[in-house]
Design a protein around this motif. Structure first.
Motif, PDB file in Angstrom:
ATOM      1  N   PRO A 194      70.651 -33.547  11.474  1.00 66.08           N
ATOM      2  CA  PRO A 194      70.182 -32.315  10.855  1.00 66.08           C
ATOM      3  C   PRO A 194      71.213 -31.626   9.985  1.00 66.08           C
ATOM      4  CG  PRO A 194      70.115 -32.165  13.281  1.00 66.08           C
ATOM      5  CD  PRO A 194      70.588 -33.536  12.930  1.00 66.08           C
ATOM      6  N   ASP A 195      72.505 -31.965  10.162  1.00 65.91           N
ATOM      7  CA  ASP A 195      73.539 -31.367   9.314  1.00 65.91           C
ATOM      8  C   ASP A 195      73.783 -32.185   8.051  1.00 65.91           C
ATOM      9  OD1 ASP A 195      74.783 -33.580  10.388  1.00 65.91           O
ATOM     10  OD2 ASP A 195      76.639 -32.536  10.943  1.00 65.91           O
ATOM     11  N   ALA A 196      72.930 -33.188   7.811  1.00 62.27           N
ATOM     12  CA  ALA A 196      73.045 -34.054   6.638  1.00 62.27           C
ATOM     13  C   ALA A 196      74.376 -34.788   6.603  1.00 62.27           C
ATOM     14  CB  ALA A 196      72.839 -33.272   5.340  1.00 62.27           C
ATOM     15  N   GLY A 197      74.916 -35.091   7.786  1.00 66.62           N
ATOM     16  CA  GLY A 197      76.163 -35.835   7.873  1.00 66.62           C
ATOM     17  C   GLY A 197      75.942 -37.257   8.319  1.00 66.62           C
ATOM     18  N   GLY A 198      77.031 -38.001   8.430  1.00 64.49           N
ATOM     19  CA  GLY A 198      76.955 -39.379   8.888  1.00 64.49           C
ATOM     20  C   GLY A 198      76.601 -40.335   7.770  1.00 64.49           C
ATOM     21  N   GLN A 199      76.036 -41.466   8.156  1.00 66.99           N
ATOM     22  CA  GLN A 199      75.687 -42.527   7.224  1.00 66.99           C
ATOM     23  C   GLN A 199      74.168 -42.698   7.165  1.00 66.99           C
ATOM     24  OE1 GLN A 199      77.840 -44.359   5.244  1.00 66.99           O
ATOM     25  NE2 GLN A 199      79.326 -42.836   5.944  1.00 66.99           N
ATOM     26  N   PRO A 200      73.651 -43.210   6.052  1.00 61.79           N
ATOM     27  CA  PRO A 200      72.209 -43.436   5.965  1.00 61.79           C
ATOM     28  C   PRO A 200      71.763 -44.504   6.947  1.00 61.79           C
ATOM     29  CG  PRO A 200      73.335 -44.423   4.096  1.00 61.79           C
ATOM     30  CD  PRO A 200      74.359 -43.623   4.826  1.00 61.79           C
ATOM     31  N   ALA A 201      70.494 -44.461   7.291  1.00 60.81           N
ATOM     32  CA  ALA A 201      69.946 -45.407   8.254  1.00 60.81           C
ATOM     33  C   ALA A 201      69.972 -46.821   7.692  1.00 60.81           C
ATOM     34  CB  ALA A 201      68.516 -45.016   8.612  1.00 60.81           C
ATOM     35  N   THR A 202      70.384 -47.764   8.534  1.00 67.64           N
ATOM     36  CA  THR A 202      70.308 -49.176   8.163  1.00 67.64           C
ATOM     37  C   THR A 202      68.886 -49.684   8.322  1.00 67.64           C
ATOM     38  OG1 THR A 202      72.600 -49.581   8.814  1.00 67.64           O
ATOM     39  CG2 THR A 202      71.141 -51.492   8.721  1.00 67.64           C
ATOM     40  N   ARG A 203      68.234 -49.209   9.371  1.00 62.99           N
ATOM     41  CA  ARG A 203      66.850 -49.597   9.627  1.00 62.99           C
ATOM     42  C   ARG A 203      65.905 -48.465   9.229  1.00 62.99           C
ATOM     43  NH1 ARG A 203      66.017 -54.108  12.648  1.00 62.99           N
ATOM     44  NH2 ARG A 203      67.866 -55.099  13.550  1.00 62.99           N
ATOM     45  N   LEU A 204      64.768 -48.828   8.699  1.00 65.20           N
ATOM     46  CA  LEU A 204      63.772 -47.881   8.221  1.00 65.20           C
ATOM     47  C   LEU A 204      63.389 -46.888   9.315  1.00 65.20           C
ATOM     48  CD1 LEU A 204      61.807 -47.217   5.828  1.00 65.20           C
ATOM     49  CD2 LEU A 204      60.158 -48.709   6.987  1.00 65.20           C
ATOM     50  N   GLN A 205      63.342 -45.605   8.951  1.00 65.71           N
ATOM     51  CA  GLN A 205      62.948 -44.551   9.876  1.00 65.71           C
ATOM     52  C   GLN A 205      61.518 -44.094   9.597  1.00 65.71           C
ATOM     53  OE1 GLN A 205      65.294 -43.240  12.454  1.00 65.71           O
ATOM     54  NE2 GLN A 205      65.906 -45.303  11.817  1.00 65.71           N
ATOM     55  N   GLN A 206      60.859 -43.585  10.632  1.00 65.17           N
ATOM     56  CA  GLN A 206      59.458 -43.194  10.560  1.00 65.17           C
ATOM     57  C   GLN A 206      59.259 -41.883  11.299  1.00 65.17           C
ATOM     58  OE1 GLN A 206      56.832 -46.265  12.042  1.00 65.17           O
ATOM     59  NE2 GLN A 206      55.137 -44.857  12.420  1.00 65.17           N
ATOM     60  N   LEU A 207      58.375 -41.032  10.781  1.00 63.18           N
ATOM     61  CA  LEU A 207      58.051 -39.756  11.422  1.00 63.18           C
ATOM     62  C   LEU A 207      56.571 -39.480  11.247  1.00 63.18           C
ATOM     63  CD1 LEU A 207      59.071 -37.086  12.796  1.00 63.18           C
ATOM     64  CD2 LEU A 207      59.233 -36.146  10.472  1.00 63.18           C
ATOM     65  N   GLU A 208      55.895 -39.182  12.351  1.00 65.30           N
ATOM     66  CA  GLU A 208      54.488 -38.817  12.283  1.00 65.30           C
ATOM     67  C   GLU A 208      54.354 -37.319  12.004  1.00 65.30           C
ATOM     68  OE1 GLU A 208      54.572 -42.521  13.030  1.00 65.30           O
ATOM     69  OE2 GLU A 208      55.476 -41.299  14.589  1.00 65.30           O
ATOM     70  N   THR A 209      53.421 -36.981  11.122  1.00 63.60           N
ATOM     71  CA  THR A 209      53.215 -35.581  10.770  1.00 63.60           C
ATOM     72  C   THR A 209      51.785 -35.387  10.285  1.00 63.60           C
ATOM     73  OG1 THR A 209      54.136 -33.725   9.504  1.00 63.60           O
ATOM     74  CG2 THR A 209      53.996 -35.850   8.372  1.00 63.60           C
ATOM     75  N   THR A 210      51.480 -34.201   9.798  1.00 64.37           N
ATOM     76  CA  THR A 210      50.147 -33.894   9.284  1.00 64.37           C
ATOM     77  C   THR A 210      50.259 -33.137   7.963  1.00 64.37           C
ATOM     78  OG1 THR A 210      50.074 -31.833  10.557  1.00 64.37           O
ATOM     79  CG2 THR A 210      49.061 -33.787  11.560  1.00 64.37           C
ATOM     80  N   VAL A 211      49.170 -33.126   7.217  1.00 64.21           N
ATOM     81  CA  VAL A 211      49.101 -32.378   5.969  1.00 64.21           C
ATOM     82  C   VAL A 211      48.783 -30.914   6.276  1.00 64.21           C
ATOM     83  CG1 VAL A 211      47.909 -32.165   3.751  1.00 64.21           C
ATOM     84  CG2 VAL A 211      48.361 -34.428   4.725  1.00 64.21           C
ATOM     85  N   LEU A 212      49.490 -30.015   5.597  1.00 67.57           N
ATOM     86  CA  LEU A 212      49.308 -28.574   5.767  1.00 67.57           C
ATOM     87  C   LEU A 212      48.588 -27.967   4.560  1.00 67.57           C
ATOM     88  CD1 LEU A 212      52.880 -27.556   7.011  1.00 67.57           C
ATOM     89  CD2 LEU A 212      50.816 -27.838   8.409  1.00 67.57           C
ATOM     90  N   PRO A 213      48.028 -26.767   4.708  1.00 67.84           N
ATOM     91  CA  PRO A 213      47.483 -26.057   3.543  1.00 67.84           C
ATOM     92  C   PRO A 213      48.587 -25.809   2.519  1.00 67.84           C
ATOM     93  CG  PRO A 213      46.782 -25.020   5.587  1.00 67.84           C
ATOM     94  CD  PRO A 213      47.816 -26.026   5.965  1.00 67.84           C
ATOM     95  N   ARG A 214      48.254 -25.784   1.238  1.00 69.56           N
ATOM     96  CA  ARG A 214      49.256 -25.654   0.195  1.00 69.56           C
ATOM     97  C   ARG A 214      50.063 -24.361   0.313  1.00 69.56           C
ATOM     98  NH1 ARG A 214      47.601 -26.894  -4.808  1.00 69.56           N
ATOM     99  NH2 ARG A 214      49.322 -25.736  -5.721  1.00 69.56           N
ATOM    100  N   PRO A 232      57.497 -31.270  12.017  1.00 69.07           N
ATOM    101  CA  PRO A 232      57.230 -31.162  13.454  1.00 69.07           C
ATOM    102  C   PRO A 232      58.353 -30.454  14.206  1.00 69.07           C
ATOM    103  CG  PRO A 232      56.641 -33.341  12.658  1.00 69.07           C
ATOM    104  CD  PRO A 232      57.345 -32.653  11.534  1.00 69.07           C
ATOM    105  N   ASN A 233      57.961 -29.594  15.142  1.00 64.45           N
ATOM    106  CA  ASN A 233      58.880 -28.834  15.987  1.00 64.45           C
ATOM    107  C   ASN A 233      59.710 -27.817  15.206  1.00 64.45           C
ATOM    108  OD1 ASN A 233      58.193 -30.526  18.305  1.00 64.45           O
ATOM    109  ND2 ASN A 233      59.473 -32.088  17.329  1.00 64.45           N
ATOM    110  N   GLY A 234      59.422 -27.691  13.915  1.00 61.42           N
ATOM    111  CA  GLY A 234      60.196 -26.791  13.079  1.00 61.42           C
ATOM    112  C   GLY A 234      61.575 -27.319  12.747  1.00 61.42           C
ATOM    113  N   THR A 235      61.824 -28.597  13.081  1.00 63.54           N
ATOM    114  CA  THR A 235      63.171 -29.172  12.909  1.00 63.54           C
ATOM    115  C   THR A 235      63.185 -30.546  12.263  1.00 63.54           C
ATOM    116  OG1 THR A 235      63.056 -30.133  15.140  1.00 63.54           O
ATOM    117  CG2 THR A 235      64.094 -27.958  14.927  1.00 63.54           C
ATOM    118  N   ASP A 236      62.036 -31.216  12.193  1.00 60.32           N
ATOM    119  CA  ASP A 236      62.005 -32.632  11.834  1.00 60.32           C
ATOM    120  C   ASP A 236      61.356 -32.851  10.472  1.00 60.32           C
ATOM    121  OD1 ASP A 236      63.014 -32.894  14.372  1.00 60.32           O
ATOM    122  OD2 ASP A 236      61.092 -33.478  15.264  1.00 60.32           O
ATOM    123  N   GLY A 237      61.924 -33.749   9.699  1.00 66.02           N
ATOM    124  CA  GLY A 237      61.349 -34.057   8.397  1.00 66.02           C
ATOM    125  C   GLY A 237      62.348 -34.692   7.457  1.00 66.02           C
TER     126      GLY A 237
END
Length: 297
Positions: A194-214, A232-237
């Motif tokens: 969440p702090d935008a640190g570290g290295q990019p993922a080597t393996r593809l990442q996935q996140l389930e979510t939903t569409v919101l009103p504009r 999701p959870n106000g923290t993920d994306g």
């Protein structure tokens, strides 16, 4: 630039324009644009169409630089976000949001696109996936961060034509724009902290979510031809490394490209706000025209 257009540029820049990470020997280019899947998990199921967009810039001593994500829609064509392969965002971001906003800095400034040699790596593991060289880049001619969103379309989409037809299965376009409440899976190769640190993922990442009103993406100036996805959870994306990454919907059990990762609201870190995606079905005419003509006007 008018006050409204300046705000539009700043809002669009905020989440998408965090600098990418380099796996090469030089510091990352602050001109990179991307919006990582924080709070996600390793992708499940078949995802041969997933693309990591990388580049070499030998004159700047930068190699194997992960800049964005994308999706294979035809055997010789990957789609991604326009700022990943243009200089427009780098110049705007440098004026609107100087140095401290960048994840990494390069003392010589942003690397111009003309100095980059783009490659795509397909599949779940970007260290061993099928590789193709990008020979032609075609950006949606309507793309312009500062043209006056949300009143005008942002048209955040670009096509990468490859040097050969790859063997990987493609991801077909969705038949229509997803409506609020629609379930989606987001994919990308970006950072996972969440702090935008570290290295990019080597393996593809996935996140389930939903569409919101504009209205939930008002801070990001969502325009026509775009949709808003929940964090999701106000923290993920999405965050750094995932611009251009696909949002996938299932239509009658078939995975289809619903959208292309574009941006979140002003000042948002990874997963802090909902994310705007370009509607894939709304880009159908553009994608097919490029596929037919090779980008020739």
């Amino acid at each position: 630039m008018s006050r409204r257009r300046t705000r539009a540029a700043a809002m669009a820049i905020a989440a998408t324009a965090v600098a990418a990470l380099s796996t090469g020997t030089a510091a990352a280019d602050p001109g990179d644009a991307q919006a990582d899947i924080v709070g996600g998990h390793q992708a499940t199921g078949a995802t041969p169409w997933a693309a990591a967009v990388t580049y070499d810039a030998p004159d700047h001593n930068v190699f194997d630089h992960l800049t964005c994500s994308g999706a294979l829609v035809f055997s010789n064509m990957v789609v991604t976000a326009a700022p990943c392969v243009t200089d427009q965002l780098a110049a705007a971001r440098r004026a609107e949001r100087p140095g401290p906003t960048f994840l990494d800095t390069n003392s010589s400034g942003p690397i111009p696109v003309k100095d980059k040699r783009f490659t795509v790596i397909l599949g779940k593991d970007r260290t061993r996936g099928e590789t193709a060289t990008v020979t032609t880049i075609v950006v949606n001619p309507g793309f312009d961060w500062a043209r006056g969103a949300p009143a005008r379309k942002v048209e955040d989409a670009a096509v990468l034509l490859l040097d050969h037809d790859v063997a990987a299965q493609t991801l077909p376009l969705a038949s229509r724009a997803p409506r609020p409440g629609t379930k989606l899976s987001l994919y990308g190769f970006g950072l996972t902290r969440p702090d935008a640190g570290g290295q990019p993922a080597t393996r593809l990442q996935q996140l389930e979510t939903t569409v919101l009103p504009r209205s939930r993406c008002a801070d990001a100036l969502q325009s026509a031809g775009e949709f808003c996805t929940a964090n999701p959870n106000g923290t993920d994306g999405p965050g750094p490394g995932d611009s251009g990454g696909p949002a996938v919907v299932r239509e009658n059990g078939v995975a289809r490209l619903a959208g292309i990762c574009s941006r979140a609201g002003d000042g948002a870190g990874p997963g802090q706000l909902p994310t705007v995606y370009t509607d894939g079905s709304g880009q159908r005419e553009f994608f097919y025209e490029v596929a037919r003509t090779g980008g020739a006007s």
